[in-house]
Scaffold this motif. Structure first.
Motif, short mmCIF file in Angstrom:
data_model
loop_
_atom_site.label_atom_id
_atom_site.label_comp_id
_atom_site.label_asym_id
_atom_site.label_seq_id
_atom_site.Cartn_x
_atom_site.Cartn_y
_atom_site.Cartn_z
N THR A 52 32.27 38.48 38.09
CA THR A 52 31.87 38.84 36.74
C THR A 52 32.32 40.25 36.43
OG1 THR A 52 29.90 37.43 36.86
CG2 THR A 52 29.93 39.11 35.14
N GLN A 53 32.97 40.41 35.29
CA GLN A 53 33.38 41.74 34.85
C GLN A 53 32.15 42.47 34.30
OE1 GLN A 53 35.61 42.02 31.28
NE2 GLN A 53 36.41 44.06 31.68
N GLU A 54 31.55 43.30 35.13
CA GLU A 54 30.37 44.05 34.73
C GLU A 54 30.52 45.49 35.22
OE1 GLU A 54 27.16 41.99 36.57
OE2 GLU A 54 28.01 42.14 38.58
N THR A 55 29.51 46.30 35.00
CA THR A 55 29.58 47.69 35.42
C THR A 55 29.84 47.78 36.93
OG1 THR A 55 28.02 48.31 33.68
CG2 THR A 55 28.35 49.89 35.48
N PHE A 57 32.57 46.68 38.36
CA PHE A 57 33.51 45.64 38.81
C PHE A 57 34.88 46.25 39.09
CE2 PHE A 57 36.88 42.57 37.61
CZ PHE A 57 36.66 41.63 38.61
N PRO A 83 32.17 38.72 29.99
CA PRO A 83 31.09 38.65 28.99
C PRO A 83 31.48 39.17 27.61
CG PRO A 83 30.27 39.48 31.09
CD PRO A 83 31.76 39.45 31.19
N GLN A 84 32.41 40.12 27.56
CA GLN A 84 32.84 40.66 26.27
C GLN A 84 34.23 40.14 25.86
OE1 GLN A 84 30.61 42.43 24.60
NE2 GLN A 84 29.24 42.29 26.37
N GLY A 112 34.10 33.07 28.81
CA GLY A 112 33.56 34.13 27.98
C GLY A 112 33.23 33.62 26.59
#
Length: 343
Positions: A52-55, A57, A83-84, A112
């Motif tokens: 997951t592309q998150e903080t 990543f 997610p975005q 997404g």
């Protein structure tokens, strides 16, 4: 290559290098993912890696997984959630680079939210689309939803006449997950016997989901029953009235410009482009232009302004007033009801 969810299963042999599943409909997204995983398993993709592309990543993790040998099988699925739907500069470069490194033992799935048209023109999207499949999972509306519903009814082998089908359409339009769950329940309750409207009302309540844009479209098309139904649903869901008024003012302003130009015998072609009205939506406005005169539109704007003023000055949400405005989109009703002032 763009492939719609109902066509996906026919485009998976052989599997592409990557698949992009983006959209705002959870049921379609999940069904598309399930179809991919099922076919991938059949073709020997046993291991699944989820990122997951998150903080925090790191895109290097994706690169490492792309090159790593599978621990449990010869083929693997890497599923990356965005997610975005914005991989950023680093992510964009990484995705483009991976598409230059063919790996038949890896299936990359990106998921997404719904993509805007400009996002499908980015370099990272075009790079992946050229090597794979793009599945836009947008909730079907109107006739498209009816076709989807008929398909699911046939899928479950249910026997429903026209009236109960129309009832299900009204109950669940815009909510595929609830509709599919309802059909599964009907399959348990009545797997072979015909199902009538009385049976439906015993088990189901209204779970349709609508947007303010569908409301104004119904008004412009003078679909009074649908507009009133959507308005009732928006109220029950707690949709803020300023959002509804914003959409209503926007459409009335467009209608006013078009009608003024039409009355001045000006060609509408240039105005369609200026107002960014695409071919698909032109019939909606044309329908309203053929039905309403300039005084009708001006009265609608005045009525909407009165509701907005009441909301801002008194904090009152006049849902009855909105229902009245909907009726005024009917020219015949307008001539009889426009003089009525609601307190």
């Amino acid at each position: 290559m763009r492939v719609y969810p109902d066509q996906l299963s026919r485009q998976l042999s052989p599997l592409p290098q990557c698949c992009l599943i983006f959209g705002d409909d959870p049921w379609l997204c999940e069904q598309s993912r399930a179809a991919l995983h099922s076919e991938a398993k059949r073709q020997g993709f046993e291991e699944k890696i989820q990122l997951t592309q998150e903080t925090g990543f790191s895109w290097n993790e994706l690169f490492e997984q792309w090159q790593a040998m599978s621990l449990f099988s010869s083929r693997r699925i890497i599923e990356l959630a965005l997610p975005q739907a914005k991989p950023g500069t680093e992510g964009s470069a990484m995705l483009q680079s991976l598409m230059q490194m063919d790996n038949p033992d890896v299936l990359l799935i990106l998921t997404g939210p719904k993509l805007a048209s400009e996002q499908t023109k980015t370099k990272w999207f075009k790079s992946l689309d050229a090597k794979g499949i793009y599945v836009p999972c947008t909730t079907p509306e109107g006739a498209q939803f009816q076709r989807w519903l008929d398909g699911r009814i046939n899928h479950y082998g249910l026997s429903l006449a026209r009236d109960p089908r129309e009832m299900l359409f009204a109950l669940y339009e815009g909510n595929l997950l609830a509709a599919d769950q309802a059909l599964q329940l009907l399959q348990l309750l009545s797997p072979t016997a015909p199902i009538d409207c009385d049976q439906l009302t015993q088990y189901f309540e209204d779970q349709s989901r609508f947007s303010v844009f569908q409301l104004t479209d119904a008004m412009l098309n003078n679909q009074q029953d649908k507009a009133q139904h959507i308005l009732s649903q928006l109220k029950s869901e707690g949709v803020a009235m300023p959002i509804i008024l914003w959409s209503l003012f926007k459409e009335l302003a467009v209608l006013l410009q078009l009608k003024t130009a039409q009355n001045n015998r000006e060609p509408l072609q240039a105005l369609w482009s200026k107002l960014r009205i695409w071919d698909k939506r032109k019939p909606i406005y044309q329908n309203a232009l053929n039905r309403l005169e300039l005084p009708h539109i001006e009265t609608l704007l005045a009525s909407a302004s009165a509701i907005e003023l009441k909301l801002k000055q008194q904090g009152l949400e006049d849902w009855t007033g909105l229902s009245h405005i909907s009726l005024l989109f009917d020219a015949k009703a307008h001539n009889k009801l426009a003089h009525i002032v609601l307190d």
